[in-house]
Design an enzyme around this catalytic site. Structure first.
Site, PDB file in Angstrom:
ATOM      1  N   TYR A  51       0.830  -1.201   0.000  1.00  0.00           N
ATOM      2  CA  TYR A  51       0.000   0.000   0.000  1.00  0.00           C
ATOM      3  C   TYR A  51       0.865   1.252   0.000  1.00  0.00           C
ATOM      4  O   TYR A  51       2.015   1.253   0.438  1.00  0.00           O
ATOM      5  CB  TYR A  51      -0.917   0.021   1.222  1.00  0.00           C
ATOM      6  CG  TYR A  51      -0.184   0.219   2.528  1.00  0.00           C
ATOM      7  CD1 TYR A  51       0.053   1.496   3.042  1.00  0.00           C
ATOM      8  CD2 TYR A  51       0.277  -0.869   3.258  1.00  0.00           C
ATOM      9  CE1 TYR A  51       0.742   1.675   4.237  1.00  0.00           C
ATOM     10  CE2 TYR A  51       0.948  -0.702   4.449  1.00  0.00           C
ATOM     11  CZ  TYR A  51       1.190   0.576   4.938  1.00  0.00           C
ATOM     12  OH  TYR A  51       1.872   0.747   6.106  1.00  0.00           O
TER      13      TYR A  51
ATOM     14  N   PHE B 111       2.208   9.541   3.969  1.00  0.00           N
ATOM     15  CA  PHE B 111       2.593   9.316   5.362  1.00  0.00           C
ATOM     16  C   PHE B 111       3.188   7.919   5.581  1.00  0.00           C
ATOM     17  O   PHE B 111       3.843   7.676   6.573  1.00  0.00           O
ATOM     18  CB  PHE B 111       1.405   9.539   6.309  1.00  0.00           C
ATOM     19  CG  PHE B 111       0.242   8.614   6.086  1.00  0.00           C
ATOM     20  CD1 PHE B 111       0.229   7.333   6.610  1.00  0.00           C
ATOM     21  CD2 PHE B 111      -0.855   9.045   5.347  1.00  0.00           C
ATOM     22  CE1 PHE B 111      -0.842   6.485   6.409  1.00  0.00           C
ATOM     23  CE2 PHE B 111      -1.936   8.195   5.145  1.00  0.00           C
ATOM     24  CZ  PHE B 111      -1.927   6.916   5.659  1.00  0.00           C
ATOM     25  N   ASP B 112       2.974   6.999   4.636  1.00  0.00           N
ATOM     26  CA  ASP B 112       3.536   5.663   4.831  1.00  0.00           C
ATOM     27  C   ASP B 112       3.442   4.880   3.523  1.00  0.00           C
ATOM     28  O   ASP B 112       2.575   5.147   2.669  1.00  0.00           O
ATOM     29  CB  ASP B 112       2.786   4.913   5.931  1.00  0.00           C
ATOM     30  CG  ASP B 112       3.496   3.621   6.348  1.00  0.00           C
ATOM     31  OD1 ASP B 112       4.707   3.519   6.098  1.00  0.00           O
ATOM     32  OD2 ASP B 112       2.836   2.734   6.919  1.00  0.00           O
TER      33      ASP B 112
ATOM     34  N   ILE C 235      -7.358  -0.466  11.433  1.00  0.00           N
ATOM     35  CA  ILE C 235      -8.349   0.571  11.683  1.00  0.00           C
ATOM     36  C   ILE C 235      -9.653   0.153  11.006  1.00  0.00           C
ATOM     37  O   ILE C 235      -9.653  -0.587  10.017  1.00  0.00           O
ATOM     38  CB  ILE C 235      -7.872   1.944  11.161  1.00  0.00           C
ATOM     39  CG1 ILE C 235      -7.494   1.862   9.683  1.00  0.00           C
ATOM     40  CG2 ILE C 235      -6.714   2.467  11.990  1.00  0.00           C
ATOM     41  CD1 ILE C 235      -7.116   3.211   9.074  1.00  0.00           C
TER      42      ILE C 235
ATOM     43  N   TYR D  88       4.146   7.976  12.773  1.00  0.00           N
ATOM     44  CA  TYR D  88       4.972   6.910  12.201  1.00  0.00           C
ATOM     45  C   TYR D  88       6.420   7.203  12.528  1.00  0.00           C
ATOM     46  O   TYR D  88       6.944   8.260  12.205  1.00  0.00           O
ATOM     47  CB  TYR D  88       4.791   6.854  10.682  1.00  0.00           C
ATOM     48  CG  TYR D  88       3.548   6.107  10.273  1.00  0.00           C
ATOM     49  CD1 TYR D  88       3.606   4.759   9.956  1.00  0.00           C
ATOM     50  CD2 TYR D  88       2.325   6.757  10.213  1.00  0.00           C
ATOM     51  CE1 TYR D  88       2.464   4.074   9.583  1.00  0.00           C
ATOM     52  CE2 TYR D  88       1.182   6.071   9.838  1.00  0.00           C
ATOM     53  CZ  TYR D  88       1.258   4.736   9.521  1.00  0.00           C
ATOM     54  OH  TYR D  88       0.139   4.049   9.157  1.00  0.00           O
TER      55      TYR D  88
ATOM     56  N   PHE E 286      -5.649   5.235   0.901  1.00  0.00           N
ATOM     57  CA  PHE E 286      -4.727   4.116   0.686  1.00  0.00           C
ATOM     58  C   PHE E 286      -4.910   3.580  -0.733  1.00  0.00           C
ATOM     59  O   PHE E 286      -6.038   3.343  -1.177  1.00  0.00           O
ATOM     60  CB  PHE E 286      -5.009   2.986   1.673  1.00  0.00           C
ATOM     61  CG  PHE E 286      -4.662   3.301   3.091  1.00  0.00           C
ATOM     62  CD1 PHE E 286      -3.379   3.056   3.572  1.00  0.00           C
ATOM     63  CD2 PHE E 286      -5.605   3.839   3.950  1.00  0.00           C
ATOM     64  CE1 PHE E 286      -3.048   3.344   4.894  1.00  0.00           C
ATOM     65  CE2 PHE E 286      -5.284   4.121   5.266  1.00  0.00           C
ATOM     66  CZ  PHE E 286      -4.003   3.878   5.737  1.00  0.00           C
TER      67      PHE E 286
END
Length: 574
Positions: free
Chosen positions: A166, A176-177, A196, A229, A246
């Site tokens: 992802y 962010f990730d 989540i 993170y 995502f």
């Protein structure tokens, strides 16, 4: 005031005043949309929650406030009086990533009172706003499929275990990730609270190989607390009340209750035998993950994989999948991780919790207890004489693997081979398969490796290969037992010496001895060892009996060698 094309007024009154040419104070907010994204799927409405950055200045450009400088955007609900009225109106209709300048008259800002020492009374305020996020308490998880394989036999369900890649961004596109940057999939159960809530919901119904976008409102993500993170390369903070986006690529999925899945692709027309536990099998395979990427293949090594079945020499799922197969069969086998390499995987080749897909082609199999198999394909009507141990035979053959690959053939040579049965001149299984044949007979003989070339193989013959022989007996000369040069086919003359002494002079020289033996062979009462020089054999026999080496045999020198054969008949050799 001259305004750009993108400028509009919130209320028509100001426009009417200007068209009449009258000068009047600013009555409502003035909005300059100076940077609008090309795609705007949603605009701010009353009741929405927003998150935005802003710079606040006076009309002379002097700054009085900035969320940028504080490092924290403003978050709040629109249209409920939580903002100054002018800004409440000014952000309505905005798109995420839109930039606009909102000019707010005093009566829609801090009025005639101002705000402490920061905002003087009756001051026009200018806000430069960029919208970062928008959501509503009525929002649901949004999914959009970007790509999907043509065939989708299984969808993600609650309690499944999945592996996926992802990229995670905020609604304004700020990342962010990413699992890709860590070079490792995210592995988890679905619908069991490990994710989540919005991600748990958004992953349901995906196929392996599918890519989809999942948009998750804050109350189904990290809500007010946000998330920090701290992984290598990040340190990014997910702000409070942030919508998350995502882009997910599904690598594979399985359920802990899964068994192996078998799809038969090709079965030979004839299948007289199927693999069972204890059999030894040779097969080719291609190994892939569920997304189609390969991790291993026997074809690249140009060598089959050889193993016993059901005895723990291979992973559990493969041990099971190899049972019930025919020689030549092709099948696809899907192994869940708990029947493969489990949560740990193996080295850098197979990740933890990976579903494995094997395309198998069975080359051959056998059991260590197997004997040769003989199938007569053609036999003369008259068959009075058959081959047996010690016989000298000439035969034609083709030798191939069980998949039809030709290894060698007597047709490749000028002359068909000649051998003595039982003399360890050929492999044990072939020697046995050539016995009991008539001249002109044809047969197929299947030789297991322990009666063939064994685990080491031979030149051109793979290790542990089952061999398929096509045989034809061309010639047969009956033989004599090992260690004998001549045998009687019935009772020998008794007494023997007078019969040998053809001229009755009480001595037998080599010439007379030779004449006597040739007479026995001609009359069918005796047999010389086939395939050898007859004169040489007779001379050796003569020398064995001429004990004093005077060139002649007398009665006192003559002795017989006696042995009982398997038929309990007596053979006597000079």
């Amino acid at each position: 005031m001259v305004m750009s094309v993108c400028t509009y007024r919130a209320l028509a009154r100001l426009g009417e005043t200007e068209r009449r040419g009258q000068k009047s104070p600013l009555e409502d907010v003035v909005i300059d949309r100076y940077d609008i994204p090309r795609v705007c799927p949603r605009e701010v409405q009353t009741g929405d929650f927003v998150r935005y950055h802003y710079n606040g200045t006076f009309t002379d450009g002097k700054k009085f406030d900035s969320s940028h400088e504080r490092g924290a955007p403003f978050s709040g609900q629109v249209g409920l009086g939580l903002l100054i009225t002018g800004l409440d109106r000014g952000v309505q209709g905005m798109c995420v990533n839109e930039r606009r300048k909102v000019t707010v008259p005093p009566h829609l800002a801090y009025g005639s009172i101002g705000a402490g020492d920061v905002i003087p009374p009756d001051t026009v305020l200018v806000f430069d706003v960029v919208l970062l996020d928008i959501w509503n308490t009525e929002d649901k998880v949004q999914t959009r499929t970007l790509s999907k394989p043509e065939s989708c036999k299984r969808l993600v369900e609650a309690t499944d275990f999945i592996r996926y890649h992802y990229n995670g961004t905020l609604l304004n596109g700020v990342p962010f990730d990413s699992s890709h940057s860590r070079n490792g999939t995210y592995d988890t159960y679905v619908g069991m609270g490990y994710l989540i809530k919005g991600m748990d919901e958004g992953l349901i119904g995906m196929c392996v190989g599918e890519t989809r976008t999942i948009i998750i409102p804050p109350f189904l993500a990290y809500e007010e607390k946000g998330y920090a993170y701290e992984e290598k390369g990040y340190g990014t903070v997910i702000p409070s009340q942030a919508t998350l986006v995502f882009e997910v690529f599904m690598i594979d999925l399985f359920n802990p209750k899964d068994d192996i899945a078998v799809t038969v692709k090709e079965v030979p027309k004839t299948c007289t035998r199927k693999t069972v536990v204890g059999d030894y099998i040779r097969y080719h395979y291609n190994g892939t993950f569920q997304d189609g990427s390969g991790f291993d293949t026997s074809y690249q090594r140009n060598s089959t994989y050889n193993t016993y079945i059901g005895m723990g020499y291979v992973i559990q799922g493969m041990d099971k999948a190899l049972q019930g197969l025919c020689i030549g069969e092709k099948r696809r086998v899907i192994l869940p991780p708990h029947m493969a390499y489990g949560e740990k995987g193996t080295g850098d080749i197979i990740p933890g919790s990976a579903v494995l897909v094997f395309d198998i082609h069975v080359i051959d199999f056998h059991n260590p207890k197997d004997l040769i198999e003989i199938k007569v394909t053609s036999k003369p009507k008259k068959c009075n004489l058959t081959s047996e141990v010690d016989d000298l035979i000439q035969y034609r053959y083709n030798c191939s693997l069980m998949d039809g690959t030709l290894l060698y053939s007597s047709d490749h040579y000028e002359k068909a081979p000649i051998t003595t049965l039982g003399a360890n001149k050929v492999i044990e299984g072939l020697d046995e398969g050539l016995r009991g044949m008539c001249v002109g007979e044809k047969r197929v003989v299947i030789v297991p490796p322990h009666l063939g070339h064994g685990e080491n193989g031979a030149k051109g013959v793979p290790s542990s290969a089952v061999l398929h022989f096509e045989l034809e007996l061309l010639d047969l000369q009956k033989g004599v037992p090992d260690g004998y040069m001549f045998v009687w086919l019935g009772d020998s003359p008794d007494p023997l010496f007078p019969a040998m002494d053809l001229n009755k002079d009480l001595s037998v020289p080599l010439e007379e001895f030779t004449a006597f033996i040739n007479l026995q062979v001609a009359e069918g009462t005796g047999r010389l060892r086939p395939g050898m020089d007859a004169d040489g054999i007779i001379k050796d026999m003569f020398n064995n009996q001429d004990r004093n080496r005077d060139g002649k045999i007398v009665a006192e020198e003559l002795k017989l060698k006696v042995e009982e054969d398997s038929d309990k008949a007596l053979h006597e050799e000079l």
